[in-house]
Enzyme design. Structure first.
Site, mmCIF file in Angstrom:
data_model
loop_
_atom_site.group_PDB
_atom_site.id
_atom_site.type_symbol
_atom_site.label_atom_id
_atom_site.label_comp_id
_atom_site.label_asym_id
_atom_site.label_seq_id
_atom_site.Cartn_x
_atom_site.Cartn_y
_atom_site.Cartn_z
ATOM 1 N N ASP A 100 4.428 0.476 12.220
ATOM 2 C CA ASP A 100 3.205 -0.137 11.684
ATOM 3 C C ASP A 100 3.010 -1.570 12.164
ATOM 4 O OD1 ASP A 100 3.285 1.539 8.446
ATOM 5 O OD2 ASP A 100 2.802 2.209 10.470
ATOM 6 N N ARG A 129 -0.048 14.506 13.388
ATOM 7 C CA ARG A 129 0.291 14.065 12.022
ATOM 8 C C ARG A 129 0.567 15.302 11.155
ATOM 9 N NH1 ARG A 129 -1.423 8.819 10.660
ATOM 10 N NH2 ARG A 129 0.230 9.006 9.109
ATOM 11 N N CYS A 182 -4.136 20.905 11.805
ATOM 12 C CA CYS A 182 -3.434 21.967 11.067
ATOM 13 C C CYS A 182 -2.098 21.388 10.608
ATOM 14 C CB CYS A 182 -3.194 23.159 11.984
ATOM 15 S SG CYS A 182 -2.007 22.741 13.254
ATOM 16 N N ARG A 222 -4.673 10.681 4.730
ATOM 17 C CA ARG A 222 -3.546 11.611 4.856
ATOM 18 C C ARG A 222 -2.616 11.516 3.657
ATOM 19 N NH1 ARG A 222 0.072 13.877 8.294
ATOM 20 N NH2 ARG A 222 2.251 13.394 7.894
ATOM 21 N N LYS A 275 0.860 -1.209 0.000
ATOM 22 C CA LYS A 275 0.000 0.000 0.000
ATOM 23 C C LYS A 275 0.888 1.249 0.000
ATOM 24 C CE LYS A 275 -1.804 1.398 4.081
ATOM 25 N NZ LYS A 275 -1.451 2.773 4.492
ATOM 26 N N ASN A 276 1.906 1.259 0.861
ATOM 27 C CA ASN A 276 2.677 2.494 1.072
ATOM 28 C C ASN A 276 3.698 2.767 -0.024
ATOM 29 O OD1 ASN A 276 1.083 2.843 3.239
ATOM 30 N ND2 ASN A 276 2.634 2.307 4.765
ATOM 31 N N ARG A 322 -8.620 -0.640 4.792
ATOM 32 C CA ARG A 322 -7.753 0.373 4.190
ATOM 33 C C ARG A 322 -6.414 -0.221 3.796
ATOM 34 N NH1 ARG A 322 -7.575 6.025 7.208
ATOM 35 N NH2 ARG A 322 -6.137 6.235 5.468
HETATM 36 C C1 EPZ Z 1 4.083 6.766 6.465
HETATM 37 O O1 EPZ Z 1 3.286 7.795 7.001
HETATM 38 C C2 EPZ Z 1 3.164 5.567 6.366
HETATM 39 N N1 EPZ Z 1 2.041 5.885 5.489
HETATM 40 C C3 EPZ Z 1 2.643 5.187 7.752
HETATM 41 O O2 EPZ Z 1 1.896 3.981 7.598
HETATM 42 C C4 EPZ Z 1 3.822 4.903 8.676
HETATM 43 O O3 EPZ Z 1 3.333 4.658 9.984
HETATM 44 C C5 EPZ Z 1 4.771 6.116 8.698
HETATM 45 O O4 EPZ Z 1 5.172 6.435 7.345
HETATM 46 C C6 EPZ Z 1 6.027 5.855 9.528
HETATM 47 O O5 EPZ Z 1 6.714 4.773 9.003
HETATM 48 C C7 EPZ Z 1 2.229 5.859 4.153
HETATM 49 O O6 EPZ Z 1 3.310 5.588 3.672
HETATM 50 C C8 EPZ Z 1 1.021 6.174 3.306
HETATM 51 P P1 EPZ Z 1 6.124 10.107 8.536
HETATM 52 P P2 EPZ Z 1 3.857 9.317 7.018
HETATM 53 O O7 EPZ Z 1 6.009 11.392 7.780
HETATM 54 O O8 EPZ Z 1 4.646 9.581 5.807
HETATM 55 C C9 EPZ Z 1 6.456 13.340 11.896
HETATM 56 C C10 EPZ Z 1 0.052 2.591 7.757
HETATM 57 O O9 EPZ Z 1 -0.320 2.015 8.780
HETATM 58 N N2 EPZ Z 1 6.282 14.307 10.814
HETATM 59 O O10 EPZ Z 1 7.313 9.253 8.325
HETATM 60 O O11 EPZ Z 1 2.723 10.207 7.329
HETATM 61 C C11 EPZ Z 1 5.181 12.576 12.189
HETATM 62 O O12 EPZ Z 1 4.371 13.300 13.081
HETATM 63 C C12 EPZ Z 1 0.483 4.030 7.829
HETATM 64 O O13 EPZ Z 1 0.173 2.055 6.615
HETATM 65 C C13 EPZ Z 1 6.485 15.659 11.077
HETATM 66 O O14 EPZ Z 1 6.794 16.043 12.200
HETATM 67 O O15 EPZ Z 1 4.820 9.237 8.282
HETATM 68 C C14 EPZ Z 1 5.684 11.302 12.807
HETATM 69 O O16 EPZ Z 1 5.931 11.496 14.193
HETATM 70 C C15 EPZ Z 1 0.127 4.636 9.177
HETATM 71 N N3 EPZ Z 1 6.307 16.564 10.074
HETATM 72 C C16 EPZ Z 1 7.013 11.077 12.099
HETATM 73 O O17 EPZ Z 1 7.363 12.315 11.482
HETATM 74 C C17 EPZ Z 1 5.967 16.167 8.799
HETATM 75 O O18 EPZ Z 1 5.850 17.038 7.896
HETATM 76 C C18 EPZ Z 1 6.939 10.022 11.015
HETATM 77 O O19 EPZ Z 1 5.950 10.435 10.090
HETATM 78 C C19 EPZ Z 1 5.781 14.798 8.550
HETATM 79 C C20 EPZ Z 1 5.944 13.891 9.568
#
Ligand code: EPZ
Length: 421
Positions: free
Chosen positions: A304, A121, A116, A92, A22-23, A396
């Site tokens: 995950d 997230r 926001c 998202r 998916k990702n 999902r």
């Molecule tokens: C991806 O989400 C995955 N989703 C998530 O999988 C997965 O949990 C996550 O990466 C971490 O591995 C997809 O790929 C569609 P991040 P993403 O940006 O990109 C912070 C599932 O179950 N952050 O790596 O949204 C954030 O708050 C889903 O399949 C910022 O601070 O995750 C988090 O603490 C759930 N500012 C950390 O980084 C930003 O602009 C990791 O988030 C972006 C993120």
């Protein structure tokens, strides 16, 4: 609304075929906006989130034909650089259109995913990345308004190795003027797969799978056909299903190289593993050893899999601690596991678990994708019947999970629970 009715206590056995990731699929589908034309994408999983991104691509003007596991994407006439709130609020990952829209059209109006830009997230790293590439970014009325005559390469340091921000910046940078370096980049296999897709389209990218990714912008890219990697989280979830039920499973069509840390922890927890190419064989010794886990960015233990691991530890022979350093609040499954009799207690970003011999079936509520998977795993081993409500969450990210589990001997039915909310 659907619920799962599961009768626990059956040891699973047999072979399960893993679906595409998916990702990896989600950003690869939006990357088709970067060059007009027709793409054929293979091993695309039939998931709710994939149908959502396809819907969003149609709103933008792409033609999408999704049969079985092949998606034909034609972006020749894509011309509407907007991602409306109605769609983005459900997923998202819709933010993945931001980079491609800016690169192709020089402008984008994308709803904020929820809250926001800096709330839970956040997407601040996505927005900073676009600004670093020369875009003007404004937030107005819950929308991101971005525009750029021509994106220009730059040096971008990510405070957090964000998967999404790395993907979005890569997709914007491939058509920018000059060179972009992303420092502290995400190394996840899904981002590597996206990078491989972009390189096949004619992009110049070095350092995929390392903390430093360098992109030399090119004038144009071209459509390609491409196969998406297997889903390492689905594969890991089924391995846990084999272990938690004391069974013996063959997981086929997976990529063990993407799962080293999880495979190591499964062995520590008592799983007997055999790996041959794209097949992982797991056998349970009937004893689950308590095994602490702390989630990290790749190649560490994936967040995950945190909820699913907590379910496994709930029936281990002793105490363990599961800590999430990526999402400190990803514990909505904990109160639901307690309803099944698990002795689990959250303290901050960790769960303290005292393993028990038995869990007992009960009605529980899914709250998000991986929490739902955790409840299914616990219900499979609980004595008696469990009802898992709001299973739309699990749809999902898991393709036909009840069919795959039934084929392995599980007693699981999808039932309409008659509720509208
Ligand atoms: C991806 O989400 C995955 N989703 C998530 O999988 C997965 O949990 C996550 O990466 C971490 O591995 C997809 O790929 C569609 P991040 P993403 O940006 O990109 C912070 C599932 O179950 N952050 O790596 O949204 C954030 O708050 C889903 O399949 C910022 O601070 O995750 C988090 O603490 C759930 N500012 C950390 O980084 C930003 O602009 C990791 O988030 C972006 C993120």
């Amino acid at each position: 609304m659907d619920k799962f009715v599961i009768e626990g206590g059956i040891s699973l056995s047999g072979t399960v075929e893993i679906s595409g990731s998916k990702n990896a699929a989600l950003p690869i589908i939006t990357a088709c906006l970067l060059a007009p034309g027709e793409y054929r994408l293979y091993n695309i999983p039939q998931l709710k989130d994939v149908r959502t991104i396809a819907h969003l691509m149609r709103v933008i003007g792409a033609k999408i034909d999704f049969q079985d596991h092949t998606m034909r994407v034609d972006t020749t006439h894509a011309d509407f650089p907007e991602a409306p709130y109605e769609l983005v609020k459900t997923m998202r990952a819709s933010i993945y259109v931001l980079g491609p829209l800016l690169a192709r059209f020089g402008k984008a109006r994308v709803s904020l995913p929820g809250g926001c830009a800096w709330g839970p997230r956040p997407v601040d790293l996505h927005l900073k990345g676009m600004e670093k590439l020369g875009a003007e970014v404004e937030l107005e009325g819950g929308y991101i308004n971005a525009k750029a005559k021509k994106l220009k390469g730059n040096y971008i340091y990510l405070d957090v190795s964000s998967v999404g921000a790395t993907g979005n910046i890569m997709m914007a940078a491939v058509l920018a003027e000059g060179t972009t370096v992303i420092e502290n980049a995400a190394e996840e296999p899904e981002i590597v797969n996206l990078g491989e897709f972009l390189i096949q389209m004619g992009a110049q990218i070095q350092g995929l799978g390392t903390k430093t990714v360098t992109i030399n912008g090119v004038k144009e890219l071209h459509p390609v056909d491409f196969t998406v990697i297997p889903d390492r989280i689905e594969a890991a979830t089924f391995l846990v299903a084999g272990l938690i039920t004391g069974g013996e499973l063959m997981i086929s069509g997976c990529e063990p190289r993407h799962m080293k840390e999880v495979l190591s922890k499964l062995t520590d927890a008592g799983g007997q593993l055999k790996i041959e190419n794209d097949v992982i064989h797991i056998r349970s010794t009937g004893h689950i050893r308590p095994t602490d886990v702390t989630t990290q960015v790749y190649p560490g233990f994936p967040t995950d899999m945190q909820a699913q691991w907590t379910a496994l530890m709930a029936v281990a022979e002793g105490g363990s601690v599961v800590t999430d350093t990526i999402y400190p609040d990803r514990f909505t499954h904990v109160p639901e596991l307690r309803r099944l009799g698990a002795d689990v207690e959250r303290k901050g970003n960790a769960v303290f678990i005292r393993g028990k011999k038995r869990l007992k079936g009960a009605p529980v509520m899914s709250t998000d994708l991986r929490a739902s998977a955790s409840l299914v795993l616990a219900a499979l081993v609980a004595e008696g019947v469990s009802d898992i409500h709001r299973v739309y969450h699990i749809d999902r990210g898991y393709e036909r999970i009840e069919e795959k589990l039934r084929k392995l001997g599980a007693r699981i039915e999808r039932v309409d629970d008659g509720k509208l909310y």
